[in-house]
Motif scaffolding. Structure first.
Motif, short mmCIF file in Angstrom:
data_model
loop_
_atom_site.label_atom_id
_atom_site.label_comp_id
_atom_site.label_asym_id
_atom_site.label_seq_id
_atom_site.Cartn_x
_atom_site.Cartn_y
_atom_site.Cartn_z
N ALA A 105 15.49 45.93 -18.43
CA ALA A 105 16.86 46.47 -18.38
C ALA A 105 17.03 47.31 -17.12
N ALA A 106 16.04 48.17 -16.84
CA ALA A 106 16.12 49.00 -15.64
C ALA A 106 16.14 48.13 -14.39
N PHE A 107 15.31 47.10 -14.41
CA PHE A 107 15.19 46.25 -13.22
C PHE A 107 16.48 45.48 -12.94
N ILE A 108 17.09 44.94 -13.99
CA ILE A 108 18.32 44.16 -13.80
C ILE A 108 19.44 45.06 -13.26
N MET A 109 19.53 46.27 -13.79
CA MET A 109 20.54 47.20 -13.28
C MET A 109 20.27 47.56 -11.82
N ALA A 110 18.99 47.82 -11.52
CA ALA A 110 18.65 48.17 -10.14
C ALA A 110 18.96 47.00 -9.21
N LEU A 111 18.75 45.80 -9.69
CA LEU A 111 19.08 44.61 -8.90
C LEU A 111 20.58 44.58 -8.60
N ALA A 112 21.37 44.83 -9.63
CA ALA A 112 22.82 44.80 -9.46
C ALA A 112 23.26 45.84 -8.43
N LEU A 113 22.66 47.03 -8.49
CA LEU A 113 23.04 48.06 -7.52
C LEU A 113 22.55 47.71 -6.12
N ALA A 114 21.36 47.13 -6.03
CA ALA A 114 20.80 46.82 -4.71
C ALA A 114 21.66 45.77 -4.01
N ILE A 115 22.07 44.71 -4.72
CA ILE A 115 22.82 43.66 -4.03
C ILE A 115 24.27 44.07 -3.77
N THR A 116 24.73 45.13 -4.38
CA THR A 116 26.08 45.61 -4.06
C THR A 116 26.03 46.87 -3.21
N SER A 117 24.88 47.12 -2.61
CA SER A 117 24.75 48.40 -1.90
C SER A 117 25.31 48.35 -0.48
N PHE A 118 25.72 47.16 0.00
CA PHE A 118 26.25 47.07 1.36
C PHE A 118 27.67 47.64 1.44
N LYS A 119 28.02 48.11 2.64
CA LYS A 119 29.36 48.69 2.86
C LYS A 119 30.46 47.70 2.48
N LYS A 120 30.25 46.44 2.90
CA LYS A 120 31.24 45.38 2.63
C LYS A 120 31.55 45.30 1.14
N MET A 121 30.49 45.32 0.33
CA MET A 121 30.64 45.21 -1.11
C MET A 121 31.43 46.38 -1.66
N LYS A 122 31.17 47.55 -1.10
CA LYS A 122 31.85 48.74 -1.55
C LYS A 122 33.35 48.61 -1.33
N GLN A 123 33.71 48.08 -0.14
CA GLN A 123 35.12 47.89 0.16
C GLN A 123 35.73 46.84 -0.75
N LEU A 124 35.00 45.77 -0.96
CA LEU A 124 35.49 44.67 -1.78
C LEU A 124 35.71 45.09 -3.24
N MET A 125 34.76 45.86 -3.76
CA MET A 125 34.80 46.15 -5.20
C MET A 125 35.68 47.33 -5.54
N LYS A 126 36.04 48.12 -4.53
CA LYS A 126 36.91 49.28 -4.73
C LYS A 126 36.43 50.16 -5.89
N LYS A 127 37.32 50.39 -6.86
CA LYS A 127 37.00 51.30 -7.98
C LYS A 127 35.77 50.83 -8.77
N ASN A 128 35.67 49.51 -8.89
CA ASN A 128 34.57 48.98 -9.70
C ASN A 128 33.20 49.33 -9.13
N TRP A 129 33.15 49.55 -7.82
CA TRP A 129 31.87 49.89 -7.20
C TRP A 129 31.36 51.20 -7.78
N LYS A 130 32.26 52.19 -7.83
CA LYS A 130 31.88 53.50 -8.37
C LYS A 130 31.42 53.36 -9.81
N ARG A 131 32.19 52.58 -10.56
CA ARG A 131 31.84 52.38 -11.97
C ARG A 131 30.45 51.77 -12.10
N LEU A 132 30.23 50.70 -11.36
CA LEU A 132 28.95 50.01 -11.43
C LEU A 132 27.82 50.96 -11.04
N HIS A 133 28.06 51.74 -9.99
CA HIS A 133 26.96 52.55 -9.48
C HIS A 133 26.67 53.78 -10.33
N ARG A 134 27.49 53.99 -11.38
CA ARG A 134 27.12 55.02 -12.36
C ARG A 134 25.87 54.59 -13.13
#
Ligand code: HEM
Lengths: 218, 319
Positions: A119-148
């Motif tokens: 469970a920890a690994f899958i979540m860390a994977l999700a955060l790692a692949i969305t950790s780029f600046k581009k992703m942050k811009q693309l995901m907007k509010k959802n980025w913050k939510r995910l990264h909680r």
């Protein structure tokens, strides 16, 4: 403070790759290493947990201790945490079980601590692949939510650790000291995010700073 | 309790290749010779040497083999990786911390429900019951294993000498409590001293030995010297080290691990690939030094010798 070589940035990158190198050398290129595969699994798991904890420390260290350079590296620290977790999982699948999925499937199915690690690994994977600046811009509010999810990963990893050691968590008997230390640090890092506690600590810091400055005013 | 237990007689030659059999006096002499040879060869590459500087009395490489044809692990491996929480919970740290632990002279008190209670020195025991070589597999509950050539004598011989009374049903083993020399004992998360137990018929099985040496030499401190129990068909933690007390009792003794986590470490703790530990799979193991895992064998491969002890018992219930 103007022309700063960001030495902390260097420490993070050299520290992470250096740790990986040392762990490989100590376990696989060392004649006194008797049980290298299991030990490497333990070492990489511990390194993953430490880097995830350092990442979790970024925000409070920045706001409460005003160490901004540290706070700036929390993302890199988190990605390195994921890197060690990935090496850890690879060690399990490849070095330990030789990709023999018949056994791996059974072990994963029957072993509770692996569920928490997974469970920890899958979540860390999700955060790692969305950790780029581009992703942050693309995901907007959802980025913050995910990264909680960052708040959940470290506790899950601590539970994973608690379930591995030969111990009884309820009575705190057995080999509990190490997971207890990591668990306490994670707990503190989560508690200091609670607004009143955070405000109190910031006030404490300014009070201490003004007192230590008084006899020697700038 | 079935008092008509029987000790399964095994032809010694089945266990110990004749060429490897050494009497205590012979091995003392050869150990001394080998120690000299090793001292000369200490700088030569490949001398078996453990990190605490002790040296294998004889060259262990491929000299020993268990009855299934598995080569024994090297002295270096056996002496540098094991669990001995009285010293430390780090299996790689035991050898260093145990380096100065005194193992001789060593006393062990045999008492309780016996007609002839007595405190023996290990030297006395070695004279009374000539040690023989037993090459056994040792399976740790953590999923790794070793093949070790022990020197020891059947526990049944010692029990015969002290004569258990008819009330005795179990044997309780207690490890030395020496916190000044064993730093791990300062860790209060464990109900020290270490304790283990066997049913009397398990204790009398011919495979159960008290070991006072290994690899043709002394028993190193990190491996349980002065004297330890070896019960090869059970997980390693049942084979208690550094014994100071052996008590015959009429109840099932508490064991340290059972006291900490009763639902995880049963009294029997027989090696059993079909009964997973609640947290670990026990289906496979890695022999130290191997790359691949291997299938774990029922009773660690000793089913023919010990299966009768558990006939009719539900091994899932009595884990
Ligand atoms: C973020 C994810 C993870 C973290 C932070 C983590 C951390 C750890 C830690 C701290 C240990 C104990 C180290 C020690 O005892 O010194 C450990 C052990 C272990 N972990 Fe993980 N882990 C993670 C994910 C996983 C996953 C996904 C798997 C398997 C699919 C896994 C399998 C193992 C295994 C097999 C062990 C060794 C158990 C043993 O002693 O037999 N871990 N891990």
């Amino acid at each position: 403070m103007d022309k700063k070589i960001e030495w902390f940035r260097l420490v993070v990158h050299i520290g992470a790759w250096g740790t990986l190198l040392v762990l490989i050398l100590v376990n696989f290129f060392n004649p006194n290493s008797v049980n290298p595969i299991l030990t490497f699994e333990h070492h990489t798991g511990t390194a993953a947990l430490i880097f995830l904890i350092l990442s979790l420390a970024g925000t409070p260290v920045g706001s409460i201790l005003e160490w901004k350079d540290f706070a700036k590296r929390k993302k890199a620290l988190g990605v390195y945490g994921f890197m060690f977790a990935a090496v850890h999982v690879l060690a399990f699948l490849w070095l330990d079980y030789g990709f023999q999925f018949k056994f791996i499937f059974n072990v994963v199915k029957n072993t509770v601590y692996i569920w928490f690690g997974l469970a920890a690994f899958i979540m860390a994977l999700a955060l790692a692949i969305t950790s780029f600046k581009k992703m942050k811009q693309l995901m907007k509010k959802n980025w913050k939510r995910l990264h909680r999810l960052a708040y959940v990963i470290a506790p899950l990893a601590v539970i994973h650790f608690f379930l591995i050691v030969k111990a009884n968590i309820l009575t705190l008997q057995g080999n509990v000291i190490e997971p207890l230390i990591y668990g306490s640090i994670v707990l503190i890092l989560l508690l200091v995010r609670i607004p009143p506690i955070k405000r109190g600590l910031i006030n404490l810091r300014t009070a201490i700073q003004s007192r230590t400055r008084r006899p020697n005013p700038v | 309790m079935d008092k008509d237990y029987q000790s399964l007689k095994i032809d010694r030659s089945e266990i110990t290749p004749k060429s490897l059999y050494l009497s205590r006096r012979d091995f003392m002499r050869s150990a001394a010779l080998a120690a000299g040879a090793v001292a000369l060869a200490a700088c030569a590459p490949g001398a078996a040497k453990s990190i605490d500087g002790s040296t294998a009395p004889t060259d262990p490489s491929n000299a020993y083999m268990d009855e299934l044809g598995n080569p024994a692990n090297s002295f270096q491996q056996t002496t540098n990786y094991n669990n001995y929480y009285e010293f430390t919970t780090n299996p790689q740290g035991v050898a260093r911390l145990a380096a100065n632990f005194p193992t001789s002279p060593w006393d062990v008190n045999v008492y309780g429900l016996v007609n002839n209670p007595k405190t023996f020195t290990v030297d006395e025991l070695n004279q009374l019951f000539t040690p023989e070589e037993r090459i056994y597999r040792m399976r740790c509950v953590e999923g790794w294993s070793l093949v070790i050539p022990w020197l020891g004598f059947p526990l049944s011989k010692l029990l015969e000498a002290v004569e258990p009374t008819s009330e005795a049903t179990h044997v309780r083993f207690e490890t030395v409590f020496a916190p000044d020399e064993m730093p791990g004992l300062k860790n209060l998360s464990y109900p020290w001293p270490y304790q283990e137990g066997l049913r009397l018929d398990e204790a009398n099985n011919d495979l159960t030995i008290l070991a006072t040496g290994m690899y043709g030499g002394e028993l190193p401190a990190q491996n349980g010297g002065g004297i330890r129990l070896v019960v090869p068909w059970k997980y390693g933690f049942k084979s208690a080290k550094a014994l100071v007390k052996i008590e015959l009792v009429d109840y099932q003794p508490d064991t340290l691990w059972n006291a900490i986590a009763p639902n995880e470490y049963g009294f029997y703790s027989n090696v059993n690939p079909n009964v997973d530990h609640p947290r670990w799979s026990q289906a496979t193991e890695r022999r130290i030094g191997d790359t691949d895992r291997r299938l774990t064998l029922m009773f660690n491969g000793y089913e023919d010798q010990v299966g009768y002890l558990y006939e009719g018992m539900d091994l899932k219930e009595n884990y």
